[in-house]
Structure formats: structure tokens, C-alpha cells
Design a protein around this motif. Structure first.
Motif, short mmCIF file in Angstrom:
data_model
loop_
_atom_site.label_atom_id
_atom_site.label_comp_id
_atom_site.label_asym_id
_atom_site.label_seq_id
_atom_site.Cartn_x
_atom_site.Cartn_y
_atom_site.Cartn_z
N ASN A 13 0.92 -1.17 0.00
CA ASN A 13 0.00 0.00 0.00
C ASN A 13 0.94 1.19 0.00
O ASN A 13 1.76 1.33 0.91
N TYR A 63 -4.60 12.58 5.58
CA TYR A 63 -4.60 11.53 4.56
C TYR A 63 -5.55 11.83 3.40
O TYR A 63 -6.69 12.24 3.62
N ASN A 65 -7.02 10.08 -0.31
CA ASN A 65 -7.02 8.95 -1.25
C ASN A 65 -6.44 9.40 -2.58
O ASN A 65 -6.31 10.60 -2.83
N SER A 71 -9.58 11.79 3.29
CA SER A 71 -10.44 10.68 3.70
C SER A 71 -10.16 10.25 5.14
O SER A 71 -9.45 10.92 5.87
N SER A 72 -10.71 9.10 5.47
CA SER A 72 -10.68 8.58 6.84
C SER A 72 -9.31 7.97 7.14
O SER A 72 -8.38 8.11 6.35
N MET A 73 -9.20 7.27 8.26
CA MET A 73 -7.90 6.79 8.73
C MET A 73 -7.29 5.76 7.79
O MET A 73 -7.98 4.94 7.21
N CYS A 74 -5.97 5.85 7.65
CA CYS A 74 -5.22 4.89 6.83
C CYS A 74 -4.21 4.20 7.74
O CYS A 74 -3.28 4.84 8.24
N GLY A 75 -4.42 2.91 7.96
CA GLY A 75 -3.56 2.17 8.90
C GLY A 75 -2.15 1.98 8.36
O GLY A 75 -1.17 2.25 9.04
N ASN A 76 -2.05 1.54 7.11
CA ASN A 76 -0.71 1.38 6.52
C ASN A 76 -0.02 2.74 6.40
O ASN A 76 1.19 2.85 6.62
N SER A 136 -11.72 3.54 9.24
CA SER A 136 -12.34 3.65 7.91
C SER A 136 -13.42 2.58 7.86
O SER A 136 -13.29 1.55 8.53
N ASN A 170 -14.96 0.55 2.08
CA ASN A 170 -13.91 -0.33 1.56
C ASN A 170 -14.46 -1.75 1.63
O ASN A 170 -15.36 -2.04 2.45
N GLU A 188 -10.42 -0.78 -2.44
CA GLU A 188 -10.38 0.43 -1.62
C GLU A 188 -11.18 1.60 -2.22
O GLU A 188 -10.95 2.00 -3.36
N ARG A 189 -12.09 2.09 -1.37
CA ARG A 189 -12.82 3.33 -1.69
C ARG A 189 -11.81 4.45 -1.89
O ARG A 189 -10.84 4.56 -1.16
N CYS A 198 -4.44 -3.28 2.89
CA CYS A 198 -5.15 -2.16 3.52
C CYS A 198 -5.11 -2.39 5.03
O CYS A 198 -5.60 -3.40 5.51
N GLY A 199 -4.50 -1.44 5.75
CA GLY A 199 -4.27 -1.64 7.18
C GLY A 199 -5.55 -1.64 8.00
O GLY A 199 -5.78 -2.55 8.81
N THR A 200 -6.40 -0.63 7.77
CA THR A 200 -7.68 -0.64 8.49
C THR A 200 -8.52 -1.82 8.04
O THR A 200 -9.35 -2.32 8.79
N1 LIG Z 1 -5.23 2.07 2.79
C1 LIG Z 1 -5.81 2.52 4.03
C2 LIG Z 1 -7.29 2.69 4.00
C3 LIG Z 1 -7.61 4.01 3.54
C4 LIG Z 1 -9.06 4.22 3.65
C5 LIG Z 1 -9.60 4.87 2.41
N2 LIG Z 1 -9.53 3.99 1.26
C6 LIG Z 1 -11.03 5.25 2.65
O1 LIG Z 1 -11.70 4.55 3.43
O2 LIG Z 1 -11.46 6.21 2.06
C7 LIG Z 1 -5.36 1.65 5.18
O3 LIG Z 1 -4.26 1.11 5.09
O4 LIG Z 1 -6.11 1.59 6.18
#
Ligand SMILES: N[C@H](CCC[C@H](N)C(=O)O)C(=O)O
Length: 259
Positions: A13, A63, A65, A71-76, A136, A170, A188-189, A198-200
């Protein structure tokens, strides 16, 4: 204005990361962020992340996209930001930083980052899938023969369909490999494609598999096309807490580009 950027990846990611502590970046320039994330006309990345100062923690993570929208939280991304903060000398082995979903603790040893995720109190269970928000929103669905599964088309149909609609979700497809080990592929959204991890998303899968009674330990291994991640958690009547996402984060290259 020329900006220095750093390309990071966490189990495939990948992100463009910029040190924006001087607040020089125009955050509303959605078009430019999307251009930089474009894999043909730009640098190429799943996301764009700014590191900024924060008066109550080591730093703040903002963060976006690859479509250019915040956007919302990205874990990776949070794992890569911890590595970047160490590279900049902002932290040594431990960090506390703010993201859109609140405060996160993290630690780094060599290239392995442990990132604490937010507590999860609600896991919705349906006939064929589960839905939960780990920073997310994530739809989690068990499939067979995951290697040959049409992630992009099935993921897109779910992401744009009811009940998610325009806001979307997602979408994670998961197949059990063995005790406490699962293969995961994610649509992924905001990328509107499959990402290599995707971490989350893998965090959502680990908690969903616990909710469905599929695991015998509170430490789960998730095998993604981009590499291996681990999720540890505790659970009680209130849901899931002390949730940690663990895996590698790597700086790939550094560059300069006109903003
Ligand atoms: N790649 C990210 C998720 C991003 C979330 C994003 N795709 C959204 O929900 O808008 C992760 O590692 O958590």
C-alpha cells in the motif's frame, strides 16, 4: 513551488508523503493531489499524506485517497508516517500522533511498526458479510478460491451499491488459510481499485473473524498480496480494544516535484 516528497510503502500500500510542517501545501488542490497519485502521469500512489505539527502530540497526519479527496484513517499510512517521523528525527522509537479518527500510539523497531488502532464497539453481522469501522468503513465477506476472485468488479459493485451509496465503503474479501491465519484482498474506496493491502482493512478482517468465531487467539496473521500483517487485540463486553496493527514500512525513494 518545488516540493520534496518521499515515497513509502507498507505491504504494498503505497503513499506519497510530504513534510508539511511549514504549511506550504495548498490542501484544497484535489486535482494536483490526484495528478501526483496517477500511476502514469504522476508519481503513482494509493494515497497522499501530509505530516504537520500538532501542539498536543508528536505530529499530525492528513490523509488523501488517490482520487485527491481527504479521507478517513489509513492504517498502513499511519505505519509509514511513524517510520517517516523517525527518519526526520521527530521521534526515536515511540510516537503519539493525531489522525482524523483521533490519537494513535505507535512504536518502531528496524522497519517493523506497531500502530495502535481505535477501539471498535460495533460489529454488524449479516448473512453473507460483516460491517465495521476501524478508522475507515469496511465491508468484510468470506469467499473461496480468493486468488481467482474478481476483486475489482465485485468490490466496486458492493462499494457503490446499497447501503453504502456515494459515501461508499472499503470491501475486504477473506479466505481462512489455517488457525488464526487468513488471506485478504481489498477493494479500496477512493482508489477505486484493489490495493495490495489495507491496514484498516486487515484490522477489520481480524475483528470480524473473531466475531464470527473463526479464530482461537487474539493475535491474527493476515496474508495480503503485498505482504504479511499481524493484528493483536483484546475484547470485552464493550467490544474490541488495545487493537494493534503490526508490519513493515519502507521508504522507497525521495524526489522533488513542482506543486
Ligand atoms: N489504505 C488505508 C485505508 C484508507 C481508507 C480509504 N480507502 C477510505 O476509506 O477512504 C489503510 O491502510 O487503512
Amino acid at each position: 513551488m518545488a516540493i520534496t516528497f518521499y515515497k513509502y510503502q507498507g505491504t504494498g500500500n503505497d503513499f506519497i508523503i510530504v513534510d508539511n510542517r511549514l504549511l506550504e501545501i495548498d490542501k484544497n488542490n484535489t486535482k494536483r493531489i490526484a495528478e501526483l497519485c496517477d500511476r502514469r502521469f504522476g508519481i503513482g500512489a494509493d494515497g497522499f499524506i501530509l505530516l504537520e505539527n500538532d501542539k498536543n502530540s508528536d505530529f499530525k497526519m492528513v490523509y488523501y485517497n488517490s482520487d485527491g479527496n481527504e479521507s478517513s484513517m489509513c492504517g498502513n499510512g499511519g505505519r509509514c508516517m511513524t517510520s517517516f517521523a523517525k527518519f526526520l528525527g521527530i521521534i526515536e522509537g515511540k510516537a503519539e500522533f493525531y489522525a482524523i479518527d483521533g490519537l494513535h500510539k505507535a512504536s518502531i523497531e528496524e522497519d517493523i511498526v506497531h500502530l495502535q488502532m481505535q477501539d471498535v464497539t460495533t460489529v454488524e453481522v449479516y448473512e453473507k458479510h460483516l460491517f465495521l469501522d476501524t478508522g475507515s468503513p469496511h465491508h468484510v465477506e468470506m469467499v473461496s478460491d480468493i486468488e481467482n476472485f474478481d476483486v475489482k468488479n465485485c468490490g466496486s459493485t458492493i462499494r457503490y451499491g446499497e447501503p453504502y451509496g456515494k459515501a461508499g465503503s472499503n470491501v475486504n474479501f477473506v479466505e481462512q488459510i489455517s488457525d488464526n491465519k487468513f488471506a485478504v484482498r481489498t477493494y479500496e474506496r477512493g482508489v477505486e481499485d484493489e490495493t495490495l493491502s489495507c491496514g484498516t482493512g486487515v484490522t477489520a478482517v481480524a475483528l470480524a473473524m473473531h466475531k464470527k468465531g473463526k479464530i482461537t487467539s487474539n493475535e491474527v496473521t493476515l496474508i495480503t498480496p503485498g505482504g504479511e500483517l499481524r493484528v493483536k487485540f483484546e475484547n470485552n463486553e464493550k467490544g474490541y480494544n488495545n487493537v494493534w496493527l503490526i508490519g513493515p514500512a519502507t521508504q522507497v525513494f525521495k524526489g522533488k516535484i513542482e506543486w
